[in-house]
Design an enzyme around this catalytic site. Structure first.
Site, mmCIF file in Angstrom:
data_model
loop_
_atom_site.group_PDB
_atom_site.id
_atom_site.type_symbol
_atom_site.label_atom_id
_atom_site.label_comp_id
_atom_site.label_asym_id
_atom_site.label_seq_id
_atom_site.Cartn_x
_atom_site.Cartn_y
_atom_site.Cartn_z
ATOM 1 N N ASP A 2 -4.886 5.226 12.015
ATOM 2 C CA ASP A 2 -5.279 3.821 12.073
ATOM 3 C C ASP A 2 -6.790 3.693 12.211
ATOM 4 O O ASP A 2 -7.439 4.564 12.792
ATOM 5 C CB ASP A 2 -4.571 3.154 13.262
ATOM 6 C CG ASP A 2 -4.476 1.654 13.082
ATOM 7 O OD1 ASP A 2 -4.807 1.156 11.988
ATOM 8 O OD2 ASP A 2 -4.084 0.983 14.046
ATOM 9 N N HIS A 19 -10.528 3.598 3.562
ATOM 10 C CA HIS A 19 -9.336 4.361 3.158
ATOM 11 C C HIS A 19 -9.754 5.683 2.484
ATOM 12 O O HIS A 19 -9.120 6.711 2.679
ATOM 13 C CB HIS A 19 -8.461 3.528 2.219
ATOM 14 C CG HIS A 19 -7.842 2.330 2.880
ATOM 15 N ND1 HIS A 19 -7.258 2.384 4.126
ATOM 16 C CD2 HIS A 19 -7.722 1.032 2.474
ATOM 17 C CE1 HIS A 19 -6.800 1.180 4.457
ATOM 18 N NE2 HIS A 19 -7.082 0.338 3.480
ATOM 19 N N LEU A 113 2.092 25.570 6.728
ATOM 20 C CA LEU A 113 2.134 24.266 7.410
ATOM 21 C C LEU A 113 3.089 23.381 6.633
ATOM 22 O O LEU A 113 3.003 23.307 5.402
ATOM 23 C CB LEU A 113 0.740 23.621 7.427
ATOM 24 C CG LEU A 113 0.687 22.159 7.919
ATOM 25 C CD1 LEU A 113 0.848 22.097 9.433
ATOM 26 C CD2 LEU A 113 -0.619 21.488 7.516
HETATM 27 C C1 IPE Z 1 -4.909 2.635 8.422
HETATM 28 O O1 IPE Z 1 -6.050 1.857 8.563
HETATM 29 C C2 IPE Z 1 -4.545 2.849 6.978
HETATM 30 C C3 IPE Z 1 -3.270 2.246 6.528
HETATM 31 C C4 IPE Z 1 -2.495 1.480 7.240
HETATM 32 C C5 IPE Z 1 -2.855 2.524 5.161
HETATM 33 P P1 IPE Z 1 -5.983 0.271 8.611
HETATM 34 O O2 IPE Z 1 -6.126 -0.233 7.204
HETATM 35 O O3 IPE Z 1 -4.778 -0.199 9.343
HETATM 36 O O4 IPE Z 1 -7.310 -0.063 9.426
HETATM 37 P P2 IPE Z 1 -7.558 -1.244 10.466
HETATM 38 O O5 IPE Z 1 -6.422 -1.258 11.448
HETATM 39 O O6 IPE Z 1 -7.667 -2.498 9.675
HETATM 40 O O7 IPE Z 1 -8.852 -0.858 11.111
HETATM 41 MG MG MG Z 2 -4.418 -0.819 11.300
#
Ligand code: IPE
Ligand code: MG
Length: 222
Positions: A2, A19, A113
């Site tokens: 996250d 991402h 792994l």
């Molecule tokens: C995690 O980061 C990635 C996925 C859920 C695919 P987020 O996109 O949830 O990032 P925040 O929570 O907005 O910072």
């Molecule tokens: Mg998130």
């Protein structure tokens, strides 16, 4: 995993940049786990609920998944990583699903792994699917309801054959499970770090492992 969006926001970048950095963190962490002899790593990459994000973000994530699977297959073979996936995989775009099947097939003999990606994954949905299968067997007279045990139930989950996680690491400081492996995490040790996923690396992994090593797991006993 996250915090990709917040990582990008803090830098005035589009969420996609977060991402992308998150994808690099995955590769770092996989290598770090292999170096430390960790046999199982399961990553929550995309939840059932994530389908509800704006279509541009979902499409971007699926394109990244496609590219990730394509680019990492040679590395997985070289490093002896066995890829698996859990979740409602048939919800994924066809190209992702095909690449996933290819990577799973080409790495199935690997032993260093076992890397499981939770994709289009939701724990309540997984548990519901398991209940539906057992109910169908019972309705057909092939199963006696009183024969349903925790082990039999677990055999109907996507994680069949996998050990329950010993340690759950959640990044970006959120203190919740977010529909992740609810059944399987019953006795997992929890570690929450404020570090955002794109910044997660060896140092953070070691901090979690060192803390884990100091814990006394009693499983309800004393
Ligand atoms: C995690 O980061 C990635 C996925 C859920 C695919 P987020 O996109 O949830 O990032 P925040 O929570 O907005 O910072
Ligand atoms: Mg998130």
């Amino acid at each position: 995993m996250d915090g990709n969006g917040r990582w990008a926001n803090q830098r005035g970048l589009p969420r996609a940049a977060g991402h992308r950095k998150g994808g690099e963190a995955v590769r770092r962490v996989v290598d770090a786990c292999i170096a430390r002899g960790i046999p199982w790593l399961t990553l929550y990459a995309f939840s059932t609920e994530n389908w509800g994000r704006p279509p541009e973000e979902v499409q971007g994530l699926m394109r990244m998944l496609d590219r990730f699977l394509k680019e990492t297959l040679p590395e997985m073979i070289e490093r002896g990583v066995q890829l698996r996936a859990i979740g409602e995989l048939n919800m994924l775009p066809e190209s992702c699903l095909n690449r996933l099947k290819i990577s799973i097939e080409k790495t199935k003999q690997n032993k260093n792994l076992i890397l499981t990606l939770a994709l289009s994954y939701g724990s309540r949905q997984e548990i519901t699917r398991a209940a539906q299968r057992l109910a169908a067997m019972a309705a057909e007279g092939r199963l006696n309801p009183s024969d349903i045990t925790p082990d039999l139930f677990a055999s109907q989950l996507d994680t069949v054959g996998m050990p329950d996680p010993d340690l759950l690491i959640r990044t970006s400081g959120e203190m919740r499970l977010s529909n992740y492996l609810l059944w399987q995490l019953s006795y997992a040790e929890l570690w929450v770090t404020p570090v955002l996923w794109p910044d997660f690396g060896e140092k953070e992994l070691d901090a979690a492992l060192e803390d884990y090593a100091r814990r006394h797991r009693r499983y309800g006993k004393r």
